[in-house]
Design a protein around this motif. Structure first.
Motif, short mmCIF file in Angstrom:
data_model
loop_
_atom_site.label_atom_id
_atom_site.label_comp_id
_atom_site.label_asym_id
_atom_site.label_seq_id
_atom_site.Cartn_x
_atom_site.Cartn_y
_atom_site.Cartn_z
N TYR A 1 -11.83 16.71 -36.01
CA TYR A 1 -12.23 15.98 -35.13
C TYR A 1 -11.90 15.47 -33.75
O TYR A 1 -12.08 15.73 -32.51
CB TYR A 1 -12.84 14.68 -35.50
N THR A 2 -9.94 16.29 -33.42
CA THR A 2 -9.36 16.66 -32.50
C THR A 2 -9.28 17.25 -31.37
O THR A 2 -8.81 17.55 -30.91
CB THR A 2 -7.73 15.71 -33.50
N LEU A 3 -10.19 17.75 -31.58
CA LEU A 3 -10.06 19.34 -31.16
C LEU A 3 -10.54 18.84 -29.48
O LEU A 3 -11.91 18.18 -29.64
CB LEU A 3 -11.84 20.34 -31.26
N ARG A 4 -10.09 19.01 -28.36
CA ARG A 4 -9.93 18.35 -26.93
C ARG A 4 -10.55 17.31 -27.18
O ARG A 4 -11.47 16.44 -26.69
CB ARG A 4 -11.86 19.44 -26.55
N ASN A 5 -9.70 16.20 -27.76
CA ASN A 5 -9.88 15.05 -28.18
C ASN A 5 -8.46 14.37 -27.36
O ASN A 5 -7.43 14.94 -28.47
CB ASN A 5 -10.65 14.77 -29.27
N ALA B 1 -4.59 25.32 -27.83
CA ALA B 1 -5.90 25.26 -28.49
C ALA B 1 -4.96 24.51 -30.00
O ALA B 1 -4.13 23.64 -29.74
CB ALA B 1 -4.95 26.24 -29.21
N LEU B 2 -5.73 23.71 -30.19
CA LEU B 2 -5.81 22.20 -31.48
C LEU B 2 -4.18 22.86 -32.44
O LEU B 2 -4.48 24.06 -32.58
CB LEU B 2 -6.58 22.23 -32.51
N GLN B 3 -3.56 22.07 -32.89
CA GLN B 3 -2.10 22.74 -32.85
C GLN B 3 -2.34 22.78 -34.68
O GLN B 3 -3.82 21.53 -35.49
CB GLN B 3 -1.36 21.22 -33.34
N ARG B 4 -2.50 23.63 -35.73
CA ARG B 4 -2.59 23.94 -36.78
C ARG B 4 -2.04 22.79 -38.04
O ARG B 4 -1.43 22.20 -38.03
CB ARG B 4 -1.54 24.90 -37.77
N GLY B 5 -3.19 22.26 -38.45
CA GLY B 5 -3.47 21.49 -39.81
C GLY B 5 -4.02 19.95 -38.94
O GLY B 5 -3.82 19.06 -39.75
N ALA B 6 -3.88 20.32 -37.59
CA ALA B 6 -4.64 18.89 -37.08
C ALA B 6 -6.02 18.51 -37.21
O ALA B 6 -7.04 19.32 -37.87
CB ALA B 6 -4.67 19.02 -35.55
N PRO B 7 -6.74 17.62 -37.63
CA PRO B 7 -7.95 17.23 -37.76
C PRO B 7 -9.24 17.41 -37.13
O PRO B 7 -8.84 18.14 -35.91
CB PRO B 7 -8.27 15.54 -38.32
N SER C 1 -1.36 10.77 -28.54
CA SER C 1 -1.26 12.66 -29.24
C SER C 1 -1.81 12.75 -30.35
O SER C 1 -1.84 12.02 -31.36
CB SER C 1 0.45 12.26 -28.97
N GLU C 2 -2.74 13.49 -30.94
CA GLU C 2 -3.04 13.78 -32.48
C GLU C 2 -3.56 14.79 -32.72
O GLU C 2 -5.12 15.37 -33.19
CB GLU C 2 -4.75 12.93 -32.50
N GLY C 3 -2.54 16.10 -31.86
CA GLY C 3 -3.00 17.64 -32.12
C GLY C 3 -3.57 18.72 -30.48
O GLY C 3 -3.80 19.42 -30.99
N GLN C 4 -3.74 17.90 -29.95
CA GLN C 4 -4.74 18.81 -29.10
C GLN C 4 -4.04 18.28 -28.04
O GLN C 4 -3.56 17.56 -27.27
CB GLN C 4 -6.19 18.63 -28.69
#
Length: 255
Positions: free
Chosen positions: A101-105, A93-99, A236-239
């Motif tokens: 738009y970075t979901l599966r990105n 899952a996307l990390q808490r607090g990540a934008p 590395s941007e949250g996903q």
């Protein structure tokens, strides 16, 4: 004898053409350098980039809030003319607090500036991004192998294109499947994106310009300067994401 010599020469050329440099040895990151926003170059905050099961894993289990800690893992030397290939997959899952738009990105930055020239608070390297997106399982198209341009611009379909991201013609890849991505870079003349053996995008003349990148050294952002070479970096941007089988074929001798 002539026939035998011809066969020998052809075989030697074939072997040379097939030679690939392994950028990731499957065991450690000794040939790679980390740069994460809010941290000095070389500091792998939270063990963001790690190795397990023969893959480079990007993870955030030691983070807490993401806090705009955008990171990049750089191979140790720059390249100019080359064919890069790797496989990636999105996990978790996307990390808490990540934008959002970075979901599966994620992606690979190339023709990127040296990480040692990035101030501590710079978010993205001046570079071109070979962007990877995963499907969201909602039946909507979400192509991968796109082009994004932090601090740069490209010539697309014969014209300077100022859009930050341009979609490729790829299919949508849902779930946690491995996807094969290839990048053919010929200096500043031609760039080709390939996903699972399908050519999905071509463009040319990558150059410094545009926005998105922040808090960089102004001396390095020379708008209009063509990018003929640079570093390769995993994003590395949250996903959470995995990378494996990272290889490069040097094409500089074929110029």
């Amino acid at each position: 004898m002539l026939l035998a010599l011809t066969r020998c020469t052809t075989s030697k050329r074939s072997r040379q053409a097939a030679e690939w440099l392994t950028l990731f040895n499957g065991q450690d990151l000794r040939e790679w350098t980390v740069k994460i926003q809010h941290h000095e170059v070389g500091e792998n905050f939270g063990n963001t980039f790690r190795v397990a099961d023969g893959a480079i894993q990007v993870r955030y289990d030691q983070y807490g809030d993401f806090n705009d800690q955008f990171g990049h893992l750089y191979y140790q030397v720059p390249f100019s003319y080359y064919h890069l290939k790797l496989e990636y997959r999105f996990v978790g899952a996307l990390q808490r607090g990540a934008p959002s738009y970075t979901l599966r990105n994620s992606g690979v930055m190339f023709h990127a500036q040296d990480p040692h020239t990035m101030p501590k608070e710079q978010d993205w390297p001046i570079s071109i991004e070979f962007q990877f997106l995963g499907g969201l399982g909602d039946g909507q198209p979400r192509p991968t192998g796109n082009m994004c341009s932090p601090g740069t611009q490209i010539v697309y379909k014969g014209q300077l294109d100022e859009r930050h991201c341009i979609e490729s013609t790829s299919k949508t890849y849902d779930g946690d499947q491995w996807v094969k991505a290839e990048l053919i870079v010929l200096g500043d003349s031609s760039i080709t994106h390939i996903i699972n053996d399908d050519t999905v995008m071509r463009y040319a003349k990558p150059q410094i310009g545009g926005g998105v990148v922040n808090r960089y050294d102004p001396a390095l952002k020379q708008d209009g300067k063509l990018l003929t070479s640079g570093f390769i970096a995993l994003q590395s941007e949250g996903q959470p994401v995995d990378f494996r089988n990272i290889e490069l074929q040097d094409l500089s001798k074929r110029r």
